[in-house]
Write an enzyme that holds these catalytic residues in place. Structure first.
Site, short mmCIF file in Angstrom:
data_model
loop_
_atom_site.label_atom_id
_atom_site.label_comp_id
_atom_site.label_asym_id
_atom_site.label_seq_id
_atom_site.Cartn_x
_atom_site.Cartn_y
_atom_site.Cartn_z
N GLU A 68 0.81 -1.22 0.00
CA GLU A 68 0.00 0.00 0.00
C GLU A 68 0.85 1.27 0.00
O GLU A 68 0.52 2.25 -0.67
CB GLU A 68 -0.92 -0.01 1.23
CG GLU A 68 -1.96 1.10 1.19
CD GLU A 68 -2.99 0.95 2.30
OE1 GLU A 68 -3.61 -0.12 2.37
OE2 GLU A 68 -3.16 1.90 3.08
N ASP A 69 1.93 1.27 0.74
CA ASP A 69 2.66 2.52 0.97
C ASP A 69 4.06 2.60 0.41
O ASP A 69 4.75 3.60 0.61
CB ASP A 69 2.73 2.81 2.48
CG ASP A 69 1.37 3.18 3.05
OD1 ASP A 69 0.52 3.66 2.28
OD2 ASP A 69 1.16 2.98 4.25
#
Ligand code: ZN
Length: 195
Positions: A68-69
């Site tokens: 996700e990051d």
């Protein structure tokens, strides 16, 4: 290798992989802690509070924010840690192509349909985030934003219940601490903000 050796090997690999992927990131909190502290804390809560002994869940917790990051692909996670862990990481990964408000709404809607392992990781993640927002909120967050965050986290966790009583109790305590703090601030400010 024994099962125990295999478990420790994959936990160390996950720590190294995650530390490397998150190396240039800091948490949003006022102290800008190294990002890797967060996934380690999520894994620690699963192990110590939730008494989760499933190694895949612990490894996926350490990796939970990589796709996700950071610049991490699901294929990369699969190649290094196998399909089961990749699937778990993807279960707790938001679709970043969607607008933020929609992603937040989807977390609430999807929560009840997650696997038990994914639910446990998500509760532990929310415990950490709620605690951070309470103790070391980002400097640029308004009181209303903090209150809104707690309210949203409460709604997501509603859909995750029934997966681990001890984690749920810890979340409830963390949430109450945050709500009490910001309710007091809100009354002190004489503002109309509500929990
Ligand atoms: Zn997280």
């Amino acid at each position: 290798m024994t099962f125990e050796e295999q478990s420790i090997t994959s936990i160390i690999s996950a720590l190294k992989f995650s530390a490397d992927k998150h190396r240039n990131q800091r948490r949003k909190d006022s102290m800008a802690s190294p990002y890797i502290n967060h996934p380690i804390e999520v894994a620690e809560i699963l192990w110590n509070i939730g008494k989760v002994r499933d190694v895949n869940t612990i490894v996926a917790a350490i990796l939970h924010d990589t796709v996700e990051d950071t610049e991490t692909s699901p294929e990369e996670v699969k190649a290094l840690f196998g399909k089961e862990i990749k699937d778990l990481v993807m279960e707790v990964t938001d679709d970043k192509s969607l607008p933020k408000q929609e992603r937040k709404q989807l977390q609430i809607e999807h929560a009840p349909h997650k696997s038990i392992s994914a639910k446990q990781i998500k509760i532990s993640d929310k415990i950490c985030n709620v605690t951070d927002i309470t103790n070391h909120p980002p400097d640029n967050w308004t009181l209303q934003r903090k209150i809104d965050y707690l309210h949203w986290a409460e709604k997501v966790v509603e859909g995750l219940r029934g997966s681990n009583q001890d984690l749920e109790t810890m979340f409830d305590e963390a949430l109450k601490k945050g709500q009490d703090k910001y309710q007091a601030e809100s009354i002190h400010n004489g503002s109309s903000e509500t929990l």
